[in-house]
Design a protein around this motif. Structure first.
Motif, PDB file in Angstrom:
ATOM      1  N   ASN A   1      70.968  61.049  30.568  1.00 41.42           N
ATOM      2  CA  ASN A   1      71.709  61.588  29.431  1.00 41.42           C
ATOM      3  C   ASN A   1      71.293  63.002  29.030  1.00 41.42           C
ATOM      4  OD1 ASN A   1      73.944  60.225  28.183  1.00 41.42           O
ATOM      5  ND2 ASN A   1      72.956  60.613  26.201  1.00 41.42           N
ATOM      6  N   TYR A   2      70.355  63.604  29.766  1.00 43.05           N
ATOM      7  CA  TYR A   2      69.912  64.979  29.502  1.00 43.05           C
ATOM      8  C   TYR A   2      70.129  65.809  30.766  1.00 43.05           C
ATOM      9  CZ  TYR A   2      67.586  63.534  25.171  1.00 43.05           C
ATOM     10  OH  TYR A   2      67.315  63.058  23.910  1.00 43.05           O
ATOM     11  N   PRO A   3      71.228  66.577  30.846  1.00 44.39           N
ATOM     12  CA  PRO A   3      71.503  67.357  32.055  1.00 44.39           C
ATOM     13  C   PRO A   3      70.462  68.451  32.279  1.00 44.39           C
ATOM     14  CG  PRO A   3      73.462  67.160  30.679  1.00 44.39           C
ATOM     15  CD  PRO A   3      72.306  66.692  29.857  1.00 44.39           C
ATOM     16  N   TYR A   4      70.271  68.770  33.554  1.00 43.40           N
ATOM     17  CA  TYR A   4      69.494  69.951  33.927  1.00 43.40           C
ATOM     18  C   TYR A   4      70.358  71.190  33.655  1.00 43.40           C
ATOM     19  CZ  TYR A   4      66.847  73.210  36.863  1.00 43.40           C
ATOM     20  OH  TYR A   4      66.139  74.282  37.324  1.00 43.40           O
ATOM     21  N   ARG A   5      69.756  72.350  33.667  1.00 42.19           N
ATOM     22  CA  ARG A   5      70.477  73.583  33.332  1.00 42.19           C
ATOM     23  C   ARG A   5      71.505  73.952  34.406  1.00 42.19           C
ATOM     24  NH1 ARG A   5      64.777  76.544  33.982  1.00 42.19           N
ATOM     25  NH2 ARG A   5      64.551  75.251  32.134  1.00 42.19           N
ATOM     26  N   ASP A   6      72.564  74.621  33.978  1.00 40.69           N
ATOM     27  CA  ASP A   6      73.575  75.156  34.889  1.00 40.69           C
ATOM     28  C   ASP A   6      73.079  76.484  35.470  1.00 40.69           C
ATOM     29  OD1 ASP A   6      75.605  73.111  34.350  1.00 40.69           O
ATOM     30  OD2 ASP A   6      75.710  74.006  32.348  1.00 40.69           O
ATOM     31  N   PHE A   7      73.958  77.115  36.251  1.00 42.20           N
ATOM     32  CA  PHE A   7      73.625  78.415  36.834  1.00 42.20           C
ATOM     33  C   PHE A   7      73.317  79.428  35.729  1.00 42.20           C
ATOM     34  CE2 PHE A   7      75.324  82.668  37.940  1.00 42.20           C
ATOM     35  CZ  PHE A   7      74.382  83.020  38.891  1.00 42.20           C
ATOM     36  N   VAL A   8      72.212  80.133  35.904  1.00 44.28           N
ATOM     37  CA  VAL A   8      71.811  81.134  34.920  1.00 44.28           C
ATOM     38  C   VAL A   8      70.985  82.204  35.625  1.00 44.28           C
ATOM     39  CG1 VAL A   8      69.705  79.889  34.280  1.00 44.28           C
ATOM     40  CG2 VAL A   8      70.720  81.492  32.659  1.00 44.28           C
TER      41      VAL A   8
END
Length: 672
Positions: free
Chosen positions: A654-661
């Protein structure tokens, strides 16, 4: 956090002042390609009207020393290499065995299990929020030829920055002082996940002219805080579906937006030693025999607090209607008195006694149908401590022993290591680690305004037993191999209560069923880690593999079977050797496993068997450069999300990892 800008400006002014005093060395004071500072200064004075040239002094990077808690010394490293890339993060450590959350400074899920030999006594808990807290063993001391300033800067996730600034100087060869501050503020991509932190450290170390007495100490004040949301409200519809309208993560619904937690602590540490006999010197000026007494003092206050403006269903029923305010405090005092014997042939032997006082407390008693939950755990531990260290030729022996004579928290600990340096290229080693102690205080006693988060297990939980045998080698030719085999008894963990219903799971209420448990079986845990770099001209391939196997009666310790990180990079001098460039791509992957869930009220991870996560790649592209003493870092993180539309990457359920940044930063050293 309101002082972050002031501190940053102050350090910048100090650094600029240092810079104005000593610019980067010119040709007559060259800096070699490895970053070694070589200042050859010729000074003159006037004696009887005649000028007399003083002795030429060579100042190199070897004159800038960093001393750790174990008193091992390394030199300041201003080079740029692949390990600097791995450590350029919030923790400033290689996070290969960790999985960070989307926002900087939030939490790290674990991809493996390891033991910290310094954690002999139970801690306050809240390990997820506590991961960036500077413990006693994390504080470094310094000895520098000239004032040294280091600035670490990195951009964060929306409106914020990460800054770590250090200033250290010697007023003489025998006295050094340093002051450091780490400030963080990161808004985050999601609506309610802001983090902020302030970590202040001040150190000193002093040695008398005759070397009979030395002392070192530090003061640390730390505040780590973050907003908590409970995760996504509907991960399938709003995240995994890949809806383009929700790629702006601030639009995604969260379970709640009215909670935060924090760790706040202050510590005073002192370590000193007096030589009873003036150190004798043999014909080659090396120390022969030394007899001394030493004393170590550590006083620390710490509290963990969870605040919420109103109760939410996701965490269960509350005892009161008023806002949630859960706060646990821990005050500890540690004294250690030792006798130290040192001989160049017989080695270094320390033995003594220790006294540990603790006071772990809440604000009141809690009366339940099952009984009364006390408000405090208080007592003292009296123990025996010993250590031995020696080096004979290529053989190295290092051992530490702790045994509790009186007290209820701990039992014993043995940490030994034997290594043999075969030659300059190869080294083999073996370790044995044994420890018996009660789990952290929040497993034993906890109180909350939420009904389900009140328990007392001091009389029912037994000491956790850890037995770990380690073997491995470090070779310039064949790489580095480390094998750990552990037996874990009375393993203590947070998990879901057996009375949880499918209805509660479907509604997203599993956090309200998190409880502490102690496993009655024996867990067999194997971890094999191998690292090897292959170089060809200006190209290199750095590989790290980790294989894990867990044999247990119940699924209480869950880790991925395979974790791998592979970096292909190119290194070269450019612009007529005015810059050193290093660029490449990193691929990280871990196999599917039942990833631990995250509980924001406890700031702890808990064992869950409801879903599997993993088996997705993390690809980063980096371009790093070094100009004199400045290392510049530019990274495109999680690059593969540009072309991959599978939104199944999680740091915890329920806690996504970060997207492209894309983020950048630098590390800058100033010499005065």
């Amino acid at each position: 956090m309101k002082y972050n800008l002031i501190v940053f400006i102050a350090f910048l002014l100090i650094s600029n002042f240092n810079w104005s005093q000593t610019k980067l060395p010119e040709k007559k004071e060259p800096l070699d390609k490895k970053g070694d500072l070589n200042l050859n200064r010729s000074k003159k004075d006037s004696v009887n009207g005649k000028k007399k040239e003083k002795e030429v002094q060579d100042v190199t990077i070897a004159n800038y020393k960093i001393i750790n808690f174990e008193r091992d010394t390394i030199f300041l490293d201003t080079t740029l290499n692949i390990n600097k890339e791995y450590k350029f993060n919030y923790l400033r450590k290689d996070d290969f065995e960790l999985m960070p959350f989307a926002n900087l400074g939030h939490a790290y899920n674990r991809l493996s299990r390891s033991e910290n030999p310094y954690h002999f006594f139970p801690r306050i808990g809240a390990s997820a929020r506590n991961i960036a807290y500077f413990e006693v063993e994390d504080i470094n001391y310094y000895n520098v030829a000239t004032p040294l300033t280091e600035l670490f800067f990195k951009t964060t996730m929306e409106r914020g920055q990460l800054l770590d600034a250090l200033l250290t100087l010697n007023t003489s060869k025998r006295f050094n002082a340093s002051v450091a501050y780490t400030g963080l503020r990161s808004l985050g991509k999601y609506d309610y996940e802001q983090t902020q932190a302030g970590r202040f450290r001040a150190t000193f170390n002093y040695r008398t002219l005759n070397n009979r007495y030395w002392v070192r100490g530090h003061f640390a004040a730390q505040d780590l805080e973050g907003e908590e949301s409970g995760g996504l409200a509907d991960k399938v519809l709003q995240f995994e579906s890949g809806d383009e309208n929700l790629l702006d993560r601030g639009r995604i619904d969260l379970r709640y937006t009215n909670a935060d937690n924090k760790i706040v602590g202050k510590r005073y540490f002192l370590d000193h030693q007096f030589n009873l006999v003036r150190p004798k010197r043999d014909s080659i000026k090396s120390r022969s025999t030394l007899l001394a007494i030493g004393h170590q003092f550590n006083y620390e206050t710490k509290y963990y607090q969870f605040l919420q403006s109103a109760r939410v269903d996701e965490l269960g029923e509350a005892l009161f209607v008023s806002p949630i305010d859960d706060k646990s405090t821990l005050r500890t005092t540690y004294n250690q008195l030792t006798a130290n014997f040192s001989n160049k042939n017989l080695g270094n032997l320390n033995a003594g006694i220790s006294l540990y006082n603790y006071d772990y407390a809440f604000g009141s008693l809690v009366i339940k149908d099952e009984g009364v939950i006390p408000s405090q755990l208080k007592g003292e531990e009296i123990g025996v401590v010993a250590s031995y260290k020696n080096k004979l030729g290529g053989l190295e022996v290092d051992g530490k022993l702790r045994y509790t004579v009186s007290g209820e928290l701990t039992g014993n600990m043995l940490d030994t290591q034997v290594g043999y340096q075969i030659n300059n290229n190869h080294r083999i080693y073996g370790k044995l680690f044994l420890r018996s102690k009660l789990p952290d205080f929040n497993y034993l006693l906890y109180q909350s305004d939420y009904t389900n988060y009140n328990w007392y297990n001091k009389d029912s939980f037994e000491n956790e037993q850890v037995k770990t045998l380690t073997g491995g080698f470090a070779s310039k030719w064949f790489g580095n191999l480390n094998i750990d085999y552990s037996l874990l008894d009375n393993y203590t963990y947070f998990g879901l209560a057996p009375d949880i219903t499918q209805e509660a799971i479907d509604a997203g209420y599993q956090d309200s069923f998190v409880r502490p448990f102690q496993d009655s079986g024996t867990i067999n845990y194997l971890k094999v880690k191998y690292q090897k770099e292959i170089k060809y001209k200006k190209w290199a391939l750095n590989n790290t593999f980790m294989y894990q196997e867990v044999n247990q009666d119940a699924e209480v310790l869950n880790v991925p079977q395979l974790v791998t990180r592979n970096t292909l990079y190119f290194s070269s001098d450019v612009f007529d050797k005015a810059m050193f460039l290093q660029t490449g791509v990193t691929f990280k992957y871990f196999s599917t496993y039942k990833m631990d869930g995250y509980n924001p009220l406890l700031a702890e991870f808990y064992t869950q068997t409801l879903e599997d996560n993993g088996a997705y790649p993390l690809i980063d592209l980096f371009i790093n450069a070094k100009v004199r003493q400045t290392r510049i870092f530019l990274k495109a993180e999680h690059l593969n999300t540009i072309w991959t539309k599978e939104y199944n990457y999680y740091a915890a359920p329920n806690y996504p990892y970060r997207d492209f940044v894309i983020r950048f930063g630098l590390v800058w050293n100033f010499f005065s």
